[in-house]
Design a protein around this motif. Structure first.
Motif, short mmCIF file in Angstrom:
data_model
loop_
_atom_site.label_atom_id
_atom_site.label_comp_id
_atom_site.label_asym_id
_atom_site.label_seq_id
_atom_site.Cartn_x
_atom_site.Cartn_y
_atom_site.Cartn_z
N TYR A 100 36.28 43.76 38.62
CA TYR A 100 37.05 42.54 38.35
C TYR A 100 36.27 41.32 38.84
N ALA A 101 36.62 40.15 38.30
CA ALA A 101 35.97 38.91 38.71
C ALA A 101 36.37 38.56 40.15
N PRO A 102 35.44 38.11 40.95
CA PRO A 102 35.74 37.81 42.37
C PRO A 102 36.89 36.83 42.55
N GLU A 103 37.05 35.87 41.66
CA GLU A 103 38.12 34.88 41.83
C GLU A 103 39.52 35.46 41.65
N HIS A 104 39.60 36.70 41.15
CA HIS A 104 40.90 37.34 40.98
C HIS A 104 41.10 38.53 41.93
N ALA A 105 40.31 38.61 42.97
CA ALA A 105 40.39 39.73 43.91
C ALA A 105 41.79 39.87 44.52
N ASP A 106 42.49 38.76 44.68
CA ASP A 106 43.83 38.81 45.27
C ASP A 106 44.91 39.22 44.28
N ARG A 107 44.53 39.47 43.03
CA ARG A 107 45.51 39.83 42.00
C ARG A 107 45.21 41.19 41.35
N VAL A 108 44.33 41.95 41.94
CA VAL A 108 43.93 43.24 41.38
C VAL A 108 45.05 44.27 41.52
N CYS A 109 45.33 44.98 40.45
CA CYS A 109 46.31 46.07 40.48
C CYS A 109 45.75 47.19 41.36
N SER A 110 46.44 47.51 42.41
CA SER A 110 45.94 48.53 43.35
C SER A 110 45.87 49.91 42.70
N ALA A 111 46.77 50.21 41.76
CA ALA A 111 46.74 51.51 41.09
C ALA A 111 45.51 51.63 40.17
N CYS A 112 45.22 50.58 39.41
CA CYS A 112 44.02 50.58 38.56
C CYS A 112 42.77 50.70 39.42
N ASP A 113 42.74 49.96 40.50
CA ASP A 113 41.59 49.97 41.41
C ASP A 113 41.39 51.36 42.00
N ALA A 114 42.46 52.02 42.37
CA ALA A 114 42.36 53.38 42.95
C ALA A 114 41.79 54.37 41.93
N VAL A 115 42.22 54.27 40.68
CA VAL A 115 41.71 55.16 39.64
C VAL A 115 40.22 54.94 39.46
N LEU A 116 39.80 53.69 39.41
CA LEU A 116 38.39 53.40 39.21
C LEU A 116 37.55 53.77 40.42
N GLU A 117 38.09 53.66 41.62
CA GLU A 117 37.36 54.09 42.83
C GLU A 117 37.15 55.60 42.81
N ASP A 118 38.12 56.35 42.32
CA ASP A 118 38.00 57.81 42.25
C ASP A 118 36.92 58.25 41.27
N GLU A 119 36.60 57.40 40.29
CA GLU A 119 35.60 57.75 39.27
C GLU A 119 34.18 57.51 39.73
N THR A 120 34.00 56.73 40.80
CA THR A 120 32.63 56.43 41.24
C THR A 120 32.13 57.41 42.24
N VAL B 21 49.20 31.88 33.51
CA VAL B 21 48.70 32.14 34.86
C VAL B 21 48.47 33.64 35.00
N VAL B 22 47.33 34.00 35.56
CA VAL B 22 47.03 35.42 35.78
C VAL B 22 47.95 35.93 36.88
N ARG B 23 48.85 36.83 36.51
CA ARG B 23 49.76 37.43 37.47
C ARG B 23 49.09 38.62 38.14
N GLN B 24 48.42 39.46 37.33
CA GLN B 24 47.76 40.64 37.88
C GLN B 24 46.60 41.02 36.97
N VAL B 25 45.56 41.59 37.58
CA VAL B 25 44.37 42.01 36.85
C VAL B 25 44.38 43.53 36.79
N HIS B 26 44.27 44.05 35.57
CA HIS B 26 44.28 45.50 35.34
C HIS B 26 42.99 45.92 34.66
N ALA B 27 42.77 47.21 34.59
CA ALA B 27 41.66 47.78 33.85
C ALA B 27 42.23 48.78 32.86
N ALA B 28 41.63 48.82 31.69
CA ALA B 28 42.07 49.76 30.65
C ALA B 28 40.84 50.42 30.05
N PRO B 29 40.98 51.67 29.65
CA PRO B 29 39.84 52.32 29.00
C PRO B 29 39.67 51.78 27.58
#
Length: 97
Positions: A77-97, A32-40
């Motif tokens: 991230y895929a829309p179906e996992h929006a409720d499981r997105v790591c907020s820290a990963c998301d913040a880093v990626l938002e700062d890059e845009t 089960v997907v617990r959390q969705v992260h992003a990695a370089p």
């Protein structure tokens, strides 16, 4: 945007309840997907880097089938996992845009 790989932090407990990595309801023993992260992407490679943007080790994580480069204008991230997105990963990626 930095080239990234979306990875899943999975809960492999047999009693886990929620969506499996395929997006379907988890059955007994299904991860089960617990959390969705992003990695370089690792330098000079197309391989997953050793840590997510939030600093977690990627060793036990699973690469997601969702590739942001294949979905221009969408979130990383895929829309179906929006409720499981790591907020820290998301913040880093938002700062890059």
């Amino acid at each position: 945007m930095t080239e990234i790989i979306v990875v899943y932090e999975l809960d492999r407990a047999p009693t886990a309840v929620g969506r499996a990595s395929s997006g379907e309801s988890g059955g007994e023993g299904a991860p089960v997907v617990r959390q969705v992260h992003a990695a370089p992407i690792a330098p000079d490679s197309s391989a997953l880097g050793p840590r997510t943007f939030c600093g977690k080790d990627t060793f036990a994580m699973e690469a997601a089938p969702w590739k942001p480069s294949e979905h221009p204008g969408s979130s990383w991230y895929a829309p179906e996992h929006a409720d499981r997105v790591c907020s820290a990963c998301d913040a880093v990626l938002e700062d890059e845009t």
